[in-house]
Design a protein around this motif. Structure first.
Motif, PDB file in Angstrom:
ATOM      1  N   ARG A  56       0.829  -1.213   0.000  1.00  0.00           N
ATOM      2  CA  ARG A  56       0.000   0.000   0.000  1.00  0.00           C
ATOM      3  C   ARG A  56       0.858   1.256   0.000  1.00  0.00           C
ATOM      4  NH1 ARG A  56      -3.121  -3.466   2.967  1.00  0.00           N
ATOM      5  NH2 ARG A  56      -2.360  -2.780   4.998  1.00  0.00           N
ATOM      6  N   GLN A  57       1.966   1.229   0.739  1.00  0.00           N
ATOM      7  CA  GLN A  57       2.873   2.389   0.762  1.00  0.00           C
ATOM      8  C   GLN A  57       3.444   2.648  -0.629  1.00  0.00           C
ATOM      9  OE1 GLN A  57       3.616   4.500   3.186  1.00  0.00           O
ATOM     10  NE2 GLN A  57       2.654   3.486   4.915  1.00  0.00           N
ATOM     11  N   VAL A  58       3.899   1.589  -1.273  1.00  0.00           N
ATOM     12  CA  VAL A  58       4.514   1.735  -2.597  1.00  0.00           C
ATOM     13  C   VAL A  58       3.459   2.139  -3.621  1.00  0.00           C
ATOM     14  CG1 VAL A  58       5.751   0.530  -4.449  1.00  0.00           C
ATOM     15  CG2 VAL A  58       6.401   0.158  -2.057  1.00  0.00           C
ATOM     16  N   GLN A  59       2.280   1.568  -3.551  1.00  0.00           N
ATOM     17  CA  GLN A  59       1.214   1.928  -4.497  1.00  0.00           C
ATOM     18  C   GLN A  59       0.823   3.394  -4.336  1.00  0.00           C
ATOM     19  OE1 GLN A  59      -0.129  -0.059  -7.098  1.00  0.00           O
ATOM     20  NE2 GLN A  59      -0.757   2.017  -7.659  1.00  0.00           N
ATOM     21  N   HIS A  60       0.736   3.842  -3.091  1.00  0.00           N
ATOM     22  CA  HIS A  60       0.416   5.250  -2.829  1.00  0.00           C
ATOM     23  C   HIS A  60       1.506   6.156  -3.421  1.00  0.00           C
ATOM     24  CE1 HIS A  60      -1.250   8.734  -0.832  1.00  0.00           C
ATOM     25  NE2 HIS A  60      -0.070   8.975  -0.277  1.00  0.00           N
ATOM     26  N   SER A  61       2.751   5.769  -3.231  1.00  0.00           N
ATOM     27  CA  SER A  61       3.861   6.535  -3.794  1.00  0.00           C
ATOM     28  C   SER A  61       3.786   6.550  -5.316  1.00  0.00           C
ATOM     29  CB  SER A  61       5.194   5.932  -3.328  1.00  0.00           C
ATOM     30  OG  SER A  61       6.268   6.663  -3.849  1.00  0.00           O
ATOM     31  N   ARG A  62       3.490   5.405  -5.914  1.00  0.00           N
ATOM     32  CA  ARG A  62       3.379   5.323  -7.370  1.00  0.00           C
ATOM     33  C   ARG A  62       2.261   6.227  -7.891  1.00  0.00           C
ATOM     34  NH1 ARG A  62       1.294   3.357 -11.882  1.00  0.00           N
ATOM     35  NH2 ARG A  62       2.631   2.271 -13.382  1.00  0.00           N
ATOM     36  N   ASP A  63       1.133   6.240  -7.196  1.00  0.00           N
ATOM     37  CA  ASP A  63       0.015   7.101  -7.598  1.00  0.00           C
ATOM     38  C   ASP A  63       0.417   8.580  -7.586  1.00  0.00           C
ATOM     39  OD1 ASP A  63      -1.528   4.800  -7.827  1.00  0.00           O
ATOM     40  OD2 ASP A  63      -2.584   5.117  -5.908  1.00  0.00           O
ATOM     41  N   ARG A  64       1.123   8.986  -6.539  1.00  0.00           N
ATOM     42  CA  ARG A  64       1.600  10.380  -6.465  1.00  0.00           C
ATOM     43  C   ARG A  64       2.583  10.676  -7.590  1.00  0.00           C
ATOM     44  NH1 ARG A  64       2.787   9.662  -0.728  1.00  0.00           N
ATOM     45  NH2 ARG A  64       4.900   9.664  -1.484  1.00  0.00           N
ATOM     46  N   LEU A  65       3.458   9.724  -7.881  1.00  0.00           N
ATOM     47  CA  LEU A  65       4.427   9.908  -8.959  1.00  0.00           C
ATOM     48  C   LEU A  65       3.744  10.059 -10.314  1.00  0.00           C
ATOM     49  CD1 LEU A  65       7.059   7.315  -7.741  1.00  0.00           C
ATOM     50  CD2 LEU A  65       7.463   9.782  -7.975  1.00  0.00           C
ATOM     51  N   MET A  66       2.693   9.311 -10.532  1.00  0.00           N
ATOM     52  CA  MET A  66       1.942   9.434 -11.786  1.00  0.00           C
ATOM     53  C   MET A  66       1.330  10.837 -11.897  1.00  0.00           C
ATOM     54  SD  MET A  66       2.364   6.710 -13.580  1.00  0.00           S
ATOM     55  CE  MET A  66       1.078   6.877 -14.813  1.00  0.00           C
ATOM     56  N   ASP A  67       0.829  11.357 -10.783  1.00  0.00           N
ATOM     57  CA  ASP A  67       0.310  12.734 -10.781  1.00  0.00           C
ATOM     58  C   ASP A  67       1.426  13.732 -11.078  1.00  0.00           C
ATOM     59  OD1 ASP A  67      -2.224  11.779 -10.132  1.00  0.00           O
ATOM     60  OD2 ASP A  67      -2.031  12.248  -7.985  1.00  0.00           O
ATOM     61  N   ASP A  68       2.593  13.501 -10.469  1.00  0.00           N
ATOM     62  CA  ASP A  68       3.742  14.388 -10.718  1.00  0.00           C
ATOM     63  C   ASP A  68       4.145  14.363 -12.190  1.00  0.00           C
ATOM     64  OD1 ASP A  68       3.842  15.007  -8.017  1.00  0.00           O
ATOM     65  OD2 ASP A  68       5.534  13.676  -7.597  1.00  0.00           O
ATOM     66  N   LEU A  69       4.186  13.172 -12.762  1.00  0.00           N
ATOM     67  CA  LEU A  69       4.577  13.047 -14.170  1.00  0.00           C
ATOM     68  C   LEU A  69       3.600  13.798 -15.073  1.00  0.00           C
ATOM     69  CD1 LEU A  69       6.620  11.866 -16.144  1.00  0.00           C
ATOM     70  CD2 LEU A  69       5.237   9.782 -16.202  1.00  0.00           C
ATOM     71  N   ALA A  70       2.326  13.683 -14.800  1.00  0.00           N
ATOM     72  CA  ALA A  70       1.321  14.415 -15.587  1.00  0.00           C
ATOM     73  C   ALA A  70       1.520  15.922 -15.428  1.00  0.00           C
ATOM     74  CB  ALA A  70      -0.087  14.009 -15.158  1.00  0.00           C
ATOM     75  N   ARG A  71       1.824  16.372 -14.206  1.00  0.00           N
ATOM     76  CA  ARG A  71       2.068  17.800 -13.970  1.00  0.00           C
ATOM     77  C   ARG A  71       3.291  18.271 -14.743  1.00  0.00           C
ATOM     78  NH1 ARG A  71       3.045  17.684  -8.966  1.00  0.00           N
ATOM     79  NH2 ARG A  71       5.205  18.284  -8.969  1.00  0.00           N
ATOM     80  N   TYR A  72       4.368  17.478 -14.727  1.00  0.00           N
ATOM     81  CA  TYR A  72       5.570  17.846 -15.481  1.00  0.00           C
ATOM     82  C   TYR A  72       5.267  17.948 -16.967  1.00  0.00           C
ATOM     83  CZ  TYR A  72       8.429  16.772 -11.353  1.00  0.00           C
ATOM     84  OH  TYR A  72       8.992  16.760 -10.105  1.00  0.00           O
ATOM     85  N   GLN A  73       4.486  17.022 -17.477  1.00  0.00           N
ATOM     86  CA  GLN A  73       4.159  17.044 -18.902  1.00  0.00           C
ATOM     87  C   GLN A  73       3.324  18.273 -19.248  1.00  0.00           C
ATOM     88  OE1 GLN A  73       2.604  13.055 -19.102  1.00  0.00           O
ATOM     89  NE2 GLN A  73       4.611  12.184 -19.598  1.00  0.00           N
ATOM     90  N   ASN A  74       2.416  18.681 -18.355  1.00  0.00           N
ATOM     91  CA  ASN A  74       1.647  19.907 -18.571  1.00  0.00           C
ATOM     92  C   ASN A  74       2.541  21.138 -18.555  1.00  0.00           C
ATOM     93  OD1 ASN A  74      -0.826  18.587 -18.839  1.00  0.00           O
ATOM     94  ND2 ASN A  74      -1.287  18.720 -16.652  1.00  0.00           N
ATOM     95  N   ILE A  75       3.497  21.156 -17.625  1.00  0.00           N
ATOM     96  CA  ILE A  75       4.445  22.279 -17.564  1.00  0.00           C
ATOM     97  C   ILE A  75       5.258  22.330 -18.856  1.00  0.00           C
ATOM     98  CG2 ILE A  75       6.523  23.153 -16.411  1.00  0.00           C
ATOM     99  CD1 ILE A  75       5.350  21.956 -13.784  1.00  0.00           C
ATOM    100  N   HIS A  76       5.693  21.166 -19.322  1.00  0.00           N
ATOM    101  CA  HIS A  76       6.484  21.086 -20.551  1.00  0.00           C
ATOM    102  C   HIS A  76       5.698  21.688 -21.723  1.00  0.00           C
ATOM    103  CE1 HIS A  76       9.916  18.564 -22.354  1.00  0.00           C
ATOM    104  NE2 HIS A  76       9.595  19.489 -23.210  1.00  0.00           N
ATOM    105  N   GLU A  77       4.454  21.308 -21.857  1.00  0.00           N
ATOM    106  CA  GLU A  77       3.610  21.834 -22.933  1.00  0.00           C
ATOM    107  C   GLU A  77       3.431  23.341 -22.806  1.00  0.00           C
ATOM    108  OE1 GLU A  77      -0.049  19.605 -22.881  1.00  0.00           O
ATOM    109  OE2 GLU A  77       1.039  17.697 -23.112  1.00  0.00           O
ATOM    110  N   ARG A  78       3.186  23.821 -21.567  1.00  0.00           N
ATOM    111  CA  ARG A  78       2.985  25.252 -21.339  1.00  0.00           C
ATOM    112  C   ARG A  78       4.244  26.047 -21.670  1.00  0.00           C
ATOM    113  NH1 ARG A  78       4.186  28.157 -17.027  1.00  0.00           N
ATOM    114  NH2 ARG A  78       4.304  26.341 -15.669  1.00  0.00           N
TER     115      ARG A  78
END
Length: 189
Positions: free
Chosen positions: A117-139
């Motif tokens: 559960r700890q690792v899955q929670h971390s992975r979920d946050r990382l996926m959100d971070d990756l999406a945010r980085y990709q949005n920043i890249h596009e902007r």
């Protein structure tokens, strides 16, 4: 100057772009380097005062924008020289404190499900971070491709993207191992 204060150099770097108030600096940090470098008002204002006292920045009254007088700070030639000297210095090694790794290290003392559960929670946050980085890249590509510092911004953004992708891969590998451990533990009961 006293012991190196990396926050001081971050503020000098922003002041190289344009004169800014403490509020402007906090917003600039949040909107740019906030993914890997944090500054609070409690850090920014004392540093601005110190930079002014040491002649590395110059304070100017910008009038009252609200209840308080607003001050803009500009980098001085001495401040630009201090920033350039710091840019040439070798980077200090990063000190790692990772609670997830600490919990996993001691995970054998608990249930493998807790670790999963700890690792899955971390992975979920990382996926959100990756999406945010990709949005920043596009902007950035859309709104700032002509800026002289654009390539430098992309370099730091790509670090975050690559680091996050690697951590997601590590989470996937770790979840597979934890699933094997859980299966082994349940079969031995």
């Amino acid at each position: 100057m006293s012991a190196p204060n990396r926050s001081m150099y971050a503020i000098l770097g922003f002041l190289c772009r344009r004169p800014m108030s403490g509020y402007d600096l906090k917003k600039a940090v949040e909107q740019s380097v906030g993914n890997f470098w944090k500054e609070s008002y409690g850090q920014i204002y004392p540093i601005l005062k110190r930079l002014d006292q040491e002649g590395l920045a110059q304070k100017a009254d910008a009038g009252a924008g609200g209840k308080r007088a607003r001050h803009l700070y500009s980098i001085t030639p001495a401040g630009r020289e201090a920033l350039c000297r710091w840019l040439e210095e070798p980077t200090e090694p990063q000190q790692l404190r990772n609670e997830l790794l600490l919990k996993l290290f001691f995970g054998g003392s608990g249930d493998a499900g807790w670790s999963r559960r700890q690792v899955q929670h971390s992975r979920d946050r990382l996926m959100d971070d990756l999406a945010r980085y990709q949005n920043i890249h596009e902007r950035l590509r859309r709104d700032h491709a002509d800026d002289a510092d654009f390539e430098y911004w992309i370099i730091t953004l790509r670090y975050g993207e690559r680091d996050t992708q690697a951590l997601i891969q590590w989470c996937d590998e770790t979840l597979a191992v934890l699933n094997r451990i859980a299966a082994r533990d349940s079969s031995s009961v």
